[in-house]
Design an enzyme around this catalytic site. Sequence first.
Site, PDB file in Angstrom:
ATOM      1  N   ASP A  81      15.522  69.455  40.887  1.00  0.00           N
ATOM      2  CA  ASP A  81      14.844  70.267  42.040  1.00  0.00           C
ATOM      3  C   ASP A  81      14.515  69.697  42.941  1.00  0.00           C
ATOM      4  O   ASP A  81      15.104  68.396  43.815  1.00  0.00           O
ATOM      5  CB  ASP A  81      14.126  71.179  41.267  1.00  0.00           C
ATOM      6  CG  ASP A  81      13.531  70.158  41.084  1.00  0.00           C
ATOM      7  OD1 ASP A  81      12.865  68.639  41.551  1.00  0.00           O
ATOM      8  OD2 ASP A  81      11.598  70.099  40.280  1.00  0.00           O
ATOM      9  N   LYS A 125      20.631  74.139  38.431  1.00  0.00           N
ATOM     10  CA  LYS A 125      19.985  73.508  37.807  1.00  0.00           C
ATOM     11  C   LYS A 125      19.006  74.267  37.025  1.00  0.00           C
ATOM     12  O   LYS A 125      18.858  73.906  35.807  1.00  0.00           O
ATOM     13  CB  LYS A 125      18.716  73.454  39.710  1.00  0.00           C
ATOM     14  CG  LYS A 125      17.717  72.878  39.731  1.00  0.00           C
ATOM     15  CD  LYS A 125      16.506  73.292  40.450  1.00  0.00           C
ATOM     16  CE  LYS A 125      16.237  74.553  40.171  1.00  0.00           C
ATOM     17  NZ  LYS A 125      15.194  75.570  40.823  1.00  0.00           N
TER      18      LYS A 125
END
Length: 336
Positions: free
Chosen positions: A225, A207
């Site tokens: 997320d 991420k």
Amino acid sequence: MESGAARREGAARVTASEGSAVGEHARTKGGRTAGGAASDAAAGAEPSGTEASDAERTGAESGPSSGRPSKRSPAQRAGGRKAESRLAMVRRARRMNRELAEMYPYAHPELDFENPFELLIATVLSAQTTDLRVNQTTPALFAAYPTPEDLAVADPEVLEGILRPTGFFRAKSKAVQGIAVALRDRFDGQVPGKLADLVTLPGVGRKTANVVLGNAFGVPGLTVDTHFGRVVRRFGWTTAEDPDKVESEIAEIFPKRDWTMLSHRVIFHGRRVCHARKPACGACPLATLCPAYGEGELDPDKARKLLKYELGGRPGQRLRPPPDFPGQPAPPLEGR
């Protein structure tokens, strides 16, 4: 004299007509109806065949005379004859992305940064806190330690004091200093521009790497997320919970060139409209395309009160937002 049956039939026609008028008014937002938005987007999809017809009905059909879109899923709105096909879902997803692009033409990363190093550190600090709090903290951090070499030799107690407002400041202090040391010792003080290298840095996963690649190096990536995962599951684009699985499945739906901006738009929508506890369904232009319509507040007036940041008339998260951002900058942290 009119019979009872004729009177009932006439009353039914009037009721249906009034319900349709109310529904049209309820769906209108800014001079454009939710159904119209879906139809506009669908016009560019160039569907064909039976599956395409189902996909078109997904966005075109609205609910009963209440004026709100149906609470049923897109496949059910198409008549419930079969589950939504893969092709229909992909076309619906791409229409939704085009709608998001119209809603948020100014979508951007909500962390303030001037270079890849600042973005990398800010992204790591954003864990378990808001981007706003990170943006209020990093000016002092980067004023004291503008380079990896500076941060690598920082006094831990001083660093912890600077990072205290972000929460978990001791762990975060060790994490960012460890990254700085690795950049200094292994990458000549430069943030690498490859995923394989970024994920070797302490505490950096896919991420964080995709955030840096997409926004500092122009390399497309999906930022999965909590907001992104929640929203794409509500949209019916995936049922996966694992972030890596979500990333893989969404990557199959959209062209690679769209990944970074898609991430910004979905996250913007999750933060402003599609909240975790109470999404503002009644104020969402995507209502007729969304399988999760009805999970949140349906009343348009009440839903509009749930909108956040610039959509709710309040400041955004960045102290230094891009020039095209229509909202107000965030305030600095008091006392700093």
